[in-house]
Design an enzyme around this catalytic site. Structure first.
Site, PDB file in Angstrom:
ATOM      1  N   ASP A   9     -11.249 -20.848  -9.287  1.00 59.84           N
ATOM      2  CA  ASP A   9      -9.925 -20.554  -8.770  1.00 59.84           C
ATOM      3  C   ASP A   9     -10.100 -20.221  -7.281  1.00 59.84           C
ATOM      4  O   ASP A   9     -11.207 -19.900  -6.832  1.00 59.84           O
ATOM      5  CB  ASP A   9      -9.355 -19.357  -9.548  1.00 59.84           C
ATOM      6  CG  ASP A   9      -8.026 -18.888  -8.981  1.00 59.84           C
ATOM      7  OD1 ASP A   9      -7.161 -19.733  -8.717  1.00 59.84           O
ATOM      8  OD2 ASP A   9      -7.870 -17.656  -8.790  1.00 59.84           O
ATOM      9  N   ASP A  11      -7.384 -18.422  -4.911  1.00 58.12           N
ATOM     10  CA  ASP A  11      -6.781 -17.160  -4.469  1.00 58.12           C
ATOM     11  C   ASP A  11      -7.309 -15.991  -5.305  1.00 58.12           C
ATOM     12  O   ASP A  11      -7.106 -15.956  -6.509  1.00 58.12           O
ATOM     13  CB  ASP A  11      -5.252 -17.220  -4.598  1.00 58.12           C
ATOM     14  CG  ASP A  11      -4.662 -18.322  -3.730  1.00 58.12           C
ATOM     15  OD1 ASP A  11      -5.322 -18.701  -2.750  1.00 58.12           O
ATOM     16  OD2 ASP A  11      -3.556 -18.793  -4.038  1.00 58.12           O
ATOM     17  N   VAL A  47       0.252 -17.253 -10.560  1.00 60.07           N
ATOM     18  CA  VAL A  47       1.442 -17.894 -11.129  1.00 60.07           C
ATOM     19  C   VAL A  47       2.000 -18.917 -10.129  1.00 60.07           C
ATOM     20  O   VAL A  47       1.990 -18.681  -8.918  1.00 60.07           O
ATOM     21  CB  VAL A  47       2.491 -16.794 -11.446  1.00 60.07           C
ATOM     22  CG1 VAL A  47       3.813 -17.391 -11.840  1.00 60.07           C
ATOM     23  CG2 VAL A  47       1.957 -15.871 -12.539  1.00 60.07           C
ATOM     24  N   LYS A 117      -0.337 -25.572  -4.051  1.00 67.96           N
ATOM     25  CA  LYS A 117      -0.151 -26.856  -3.375  1.00 67.96           C
ATOM     26  C   LYS A 117      -0.740 -26.818  -1.967  1.00 67.96           C
ATOM     27  O   LYS A 117      -0.795 -27.837  -1.291  1.00 67.96           O
ATOM     28  CB  LYS A 117       1.337 -27.217  -3.338  1.00 67.96           C
ATOM     29  CG  LYS A 117       1.860 -27.544  -4.731  1.00 67.96           C
ATOM     30  CD  LYS A 117       3.290 -28.011  -4.737  1.00 67.96           C
ATOM     31  CE  LYS A 117       3.599 -28.605  -6.112  1.00 67.96           C
ATOM     32  NZ  LYS A 117       5.018 -28.681  -6.402  1.00 67.96           N
TER      33      LYS A 117
HETATM   34  C1  BG6 Z   1      -1.857 -19.476  -6.886  1.00 68.84           C
HETATM   35  C2  BG6 Z   1      -1.511 -18.102  -6.335  1.00 68.84           C
HETATM   36  O1  BG6 Z   1      -3.165 -19.798  -6.557  1.00 68.84           O
HETATM   37  O2  BG6 Z   1      -1.003 -20.461  -6.319  1.00 68.84           O
HETATM   38  C3  BG6 Z   1      -0.049 -17.801  -6.568  1.00 68.84           C
HETATM   39  O3  BG6 Z   1      -2.316 -17.129  -6.994  1.00 68.84           O
HETATM   40  C4  BG6 Z   1       0.807 -18.926  -5.986  1.00 68.84           C
HETATM   41  O4  BG6 Z   1       0.273 -16.577  -5.955  1.00 68.84           O
HETATM   42  C5  BG6 Z   1       0.372 -20.262  -6.570  1.00 68.84           C
HETATM   43  O5  BG6 Z   1       2.173 -18.700  -6.265  1.00 68.84           O
HETATM   44  C6  BG6 Z   1       1.165 -21.441  -5.968  1.00 68.84           C
HETATM   45  O6  BG6 Z   1       0.828 -21.552  -4.625  1.00 68.84           O
HETATM   46  P1  BG6 Z   1       1.630 -22.441  -3.565  1.00 68.84           P
HETATM   47  O7  BG6 Z   1       0.742 -22.374  -2.356  1.00 68.84           O
HETATM   48  O8  BG6 Z   1       1.704 -23.830  -4.122  1.00 68.84           O
HETATM   49  O9  BG6 Z   1       2.961 -21.823  -3.381  1.00 68.84           O
HETATM   50 MG    MG Z   2      -6.371 -16.389  -8.465  1.00 65.45          MG
END
Ligand code: BG6
Ligand code: MG
Length: 217
Positions: A9, A11, A47, A117
């Site tokens: 993962d 984040d 999420v 994304k």
């Molecule tokens: C996850 C994060 O990796 O990606 C979430 O932990 C986030 O917080 C999700 O909402 C979607 O990310 P993004 O960049 O597509 O808005």
């Molecule tokens: Mg994470």
């Protein structure tokens, strides 16, 4: 136990973009007069963007049209993109790059498995895109964590069956996704946040391949 691959993962494991996600949602919430604080943000860990907005809105979500929801997601992402422009290799969490290098040196295949994304952009800013054999991100599958689809996609890209891969995750939704897909799951963070992981480390600082293999035995 034969292990050939690792799926990370992003984040909360490799870098801490949770703070930037928080600031993006907070700005959107403040502009619209919705309550939102750090405790509420914890529930958004791992999420997807859409599900995060729905959780932030709670019962209010029903008051908005699809176009309004899309507009709010776009605005939050614009704020987030501004914040992540500050990311440099210094934002790698301690131990992450060292572990990636050790895994590569030992012949393991490595994939990213992130719901974001913006994952490719973040990897580029961190300067570690070349350490991954495959990238599964917010564009790869429809069903997001806790569904196993993203990690199954990553394993397929690596050419490995799930039972030969370890998923490294900081969110319980990700641990559930890993277990549902038949992967071994390493949790990162306090044990109460990842109660279903097969092994838990507080972070990756100083964690070596052998530590993970021993903990999973
Ligand atoms: C996850 C994060 O990796 O990606 C979430 O932990 C986030 O917080 C999700 O909402 C979607 O990310 P993004 O960049 O597509 O808005
Ligand atoms: Mg994470």
């Amino acid at each position: 136990m034969i292990l050939r691959g690792f799926i990370f993962d992003l984040d909360g494991v490799i870098t801490d973009t949770a703070e930037y996600h928080f600031r993006g949602w907070k700005r959107l919430a403040d502009e619209n007069g919705f309550p939102f604080d750090r405790a509420a943000n914890e529930k958004l860990r791992g999420v997807s963007r859409r599900e995060s907005l729905l959780r932030l809105l709670g019962k209010r979500a029903a008051e908005f049209s699809e176009a309004q929801l899309q507009d709010m997601m776009t605005r939050k992402n614009e704020y987030y993109l501004q914040f992540i422009q500050e990311i440099t290799p210094r934002d790698l969490l301690p131990g992450a790059k060292e572990l990636l290098h050790e895994l590569r040196a030992n012949g393991y295949k490595i994939a990213l498995g992130s719901a974001s994304k913006n994952a490719r952009q973040v990897l580029q800013a961190l300067g570690i895109e070349n350490l991954f054999d495959a990238i599964a991100d917010g564009y790869s599958v429809q069903e997001q964590k806790p569904a196993p689809d993203l990690f199954l996609f990553a394993a397929r890209e690596l050419g490995l069956p799930p039972n030969e891969c370890v998923v490294v995750e900081d969110a319980e939704a990700g641990i559930q996704a890993a277990k549902a897909g038949g992967f071994l799951a390493v949790g990162i963070g306090p044990p109460e946040r990842v109660p279903n992981a097969d092994a838990v480390f507080p972070n990756l600082d100083g964690v070596q391949l052998q530590d993970i293999l021993t903990a999973l035995e």
